[in-house]
Design a protein around this motif. Sequence first.
Motif, PDB file in Angstrom:
ATOM      1  N   ARG A   7       0.829  -1.202   0.000  1.00  0.00           N
ATOM      2  CA  ARG A   7       0.000   0.000   0.000  1.00  0.00           C
ATOM      3  C   ARG A   7       0.866   1.255   0.000  1.00  0.00           C
ATOM      4  O   ARG A   7       0.639   2.179  -0.794  1.00  0.00           O
ATOM      5  CB  ARG A   7      -0.927  -0.007   1.219  1.00  0.00           C
ATOM      6  CG  ARG A   7      -1.787   1.236   1.341  1.00  0.00           C
ATOM      7  CD  ARG A   7      -2.684   1.183   2.538  1.00  0.00           C
ATOM      8  NE  ARG A   7      -2.012   1.049   3.812  1.00  0.00           N
ATOM      9  CZ  ARG A   7      -1.386   2.039   4.460  1.00  0.00           C
ATOM     10  NH1 ARG A   7      -1.334   3.243   3.937  1.00  0.00           N
ATOM     11  NH2 ARG A   7      -0.834   1.829   5.645  1.00  0.00           N
ATOM     12  N   MET A  12      -0.708   4.962  -1.192  1.00  0.00           N
ATOM     13  CA  MET A  12      -2.111   5.001  -0.796  1.00  0.00           C
ATOM     14  C   MET A  12      -2.254   5.028   0.717  1.00  0.00           C
ATOM     15  O   MET A  12      -1.436   4.460   1.436  1.00  0.00           O
ATOM     16  CB  MET A  12      -2.844   3.735  -1.271  1.00  0.00           C
ATOM     17  CG  MET A  12      -3.128   3.652  -2.700  1.00  0.00           C
ATOM     18  SD  MET A  12      -4.144   2.167  -2.955  1.00  0.00           S
ATOM     19  CE  MET A  12      -3.699   1.785  -4.616  1.00  0.00           C
ATOM     20  N   GLN A  14      -4.871   3.932   3.951  1.00  0.00           N
ATOM     21  CA  GLN A  14      -5.767   2.797   4.185  1.00  0.00           C
ATOM     22  C   GLN A  14      -7.153   3.091   3.619  1.00  0.00           C
ATOM     23  O   GLN A  14      -7.796   2.219   3.039  1.00  0.00           O
ATOM     24  CB  GLN A  14      -5.873   2.476   5.669  1.00  0.00           C
ATOM     25  CG  GLN A  14      -4.629   1.858   6.228  1.00  0.00           C
ATOM     26  CD  GLN A  14      -4.724   1.574   7.716  1.00  0.00           C
ATOM     27  OE1 GLN A  14      -5.623   2.041   8.403  1.00  0.00           O
ATOM     28  NE2 GLN A  14      -3.762   0.814   8.231  1.00  0.00           N
ATOM     29  N   LEU A  17      -7.133   2.677  -0.196  1.00  0.00           N
ATOM     30  CA  LEU A  17      -7.146   1.262  -0.545  1.00  0.00           C
ATOM     31  C   LEU A  17      -8.527   0.672  -0.293  1.00  0.00           C
ATOM     32  O   LEU A  17      -9.025  -0.116  -1.103  1.00  0.00           O
ATOM     33  CB  LEU A  17      -6.078   0.490   0.237  1.00  0.00           C
ATOM     34  CG  LEU A  17      -6.018  -1.013  -0.008  1.00  0.00           C
ATOM     35  CD1 LEU A  17      -5.843  -1.342  -1.490  1.00  0.00           C
ATOM     36  CD2 LEU A  17      -4.917  -1.639   0.827  1.00  0.00           C
ATOM     37  N   ARG A  20     -10.827   1.727  -3.155  1.00  0.00           N
ATOM     38  CA  ARG A  20     -10.488   1.054  -4.418  1.00  0.00           C
ATOM     39  C   ARG A  20     -10.809  -0.435  -4.393  1.00  0.00           C
ATOM     40  O   ARG A  20     -11.098  -1.019  -5.428  1.00  0.00           O
ATOM     41  CB  ARG A  20      -9.023   1.257  -4.753  1.00  0.00           C
ATOM     42  CG  ARG A  20      -8.704   2.686  -5.107  1.00  0.00           C
ATOM     43  CD  ARG A  20      -7.254   2.845  -5.459  1.00  0.00           C
ATOM     44  NE  ARG A  20      -6.940   4.252  -5.665  1.00  0.00           N
ATOM     45  CZ  ARG A  20      -5.863   4.668  -6.285  1.00  0.00           C
ATOM     46  NH1 ARG A  20      -4.983   3.820  -6.764  1.00  0.00           N
ATOM     47  NH2 ARG A  20      -5.641   5.951  -6.422  1.00  0.00           N
ATOM     48  N   SER A  21     -10.739  -1.031  -3.206  1.00  0.00           N
ATOM     49  CA  SER A  21     -10.950  -2.478  -3.120  1.00  0.00           C
ATOM     50  C   SER A  21     -12.359  -2.864  -2.696  1.00  0.00           C
ATOM     51  O   SER A  21     -12.749  -4.024  -2.823  1.00  0.00           O
ATOM     52  CB  SER A  21      -9.952  -3.087  -2.122  1.00  0.00           C
ATOM     53  OG  SER A  21     -10.243  -2.647  -0.800  1.00  0.00           O
ATOM     54  N   LEU A  49      -8.099  -6.751  -3.283  1.00  0.00           N
ATOM     55  CA  LEU A  49      -6.938  -6.028  -2.768  1.00  0.00           C
ATOM     56  C   LEU A  49      -5.811  -6.024  -3.809  1.00  0.00           C
ATOM     57  O   LEU A  49      -5.170  -4.994  -4.038  1.00  0.00           O
ATOM     58  CB  LEU A  49      -6.452  -6.636  -1.457  1.00  0.00           C
ATOM     59  CG  LEU A  49      -7.351  -6.400  -0.243  1.00  0.00           C
ATOM     60  CD1 LEU A  49      -6.875  -7.248   0.938  1.00  0.00           C
ATOM     61  CD2 LEU A  49      -7.388  -4.932   0.134  1.00  0.00           C
ATOM     62  N   ALA A  52      -6.672  -3.576  -6.574  1.00  0.00           N
ATOM     63  CA  ALA A  52      -6.504  -2.201  -6.120  1.00  0.00           C
ATOM     64  C   ALA A  52      -5.029  -1.815  -6.019  1.00  0.00           C
ATOM     65  O   ALA A  52      -4.661  -0.670  -6.273  1.00  0.00           O
ATOM     66  CB  ALA A  52      -7.198  -2.005  -4.774  1.00  0.00           C
ATOM     67  N   LEU A  53      -4.189  -2.788  -5.660  1.00  0.00           N
ATOM     68  CA  LEU A  53      -2.753  -2.539  -5.496  1.00  0.00           C
ATOM     69  C   LEU A  53      -1.953  -2.827  -6.763  1.00  0.00           C
ATOM     70  O   LEU A  53      -0.736  -2.674  -6.775  1.00  0.00           O
ATOM     71  CB  LEU A  53      -2.206  -3.389  -4.346  1.00  0.00           C
ATOM     72  CG  LEU A  53      -2.705  -2.994  -2.971  1.00  0.00           C
ATOM     73  CD1 LEU A  53      -2.398  -4.097  -1.962  1.00  0.00           C
ATOM     74  CD2 LEU A  53      -2.095  -1.673  -2.533  1.00  0.00           C
TER      75      LEU A  53
END
Length: 71
Positions: A7, A12, A14, A17, A20-21, A49, A52-53
Amino acid sequence: MGLKELRLKRGMTQRELAQRSGEHHVEIAQIETGKRNVRAVSLDTALRLCDALRVANPRKLLDPDSETSAD
């Protein structure tokens, strides 16, 4: 590399993230602090996750000892 390292590498927070997730930021915090084991999350959560990452291989997220190359 663990979730927090991935992350931070992406610049990003928390909350970003989480947005996005589709996960709650508290769950992300619990995973990062070890209160919840990343290996205990559902496959769906792990994939979201990873998306998103921008991590292509979910095993890299699930194995904090592995080297992560998300290119």
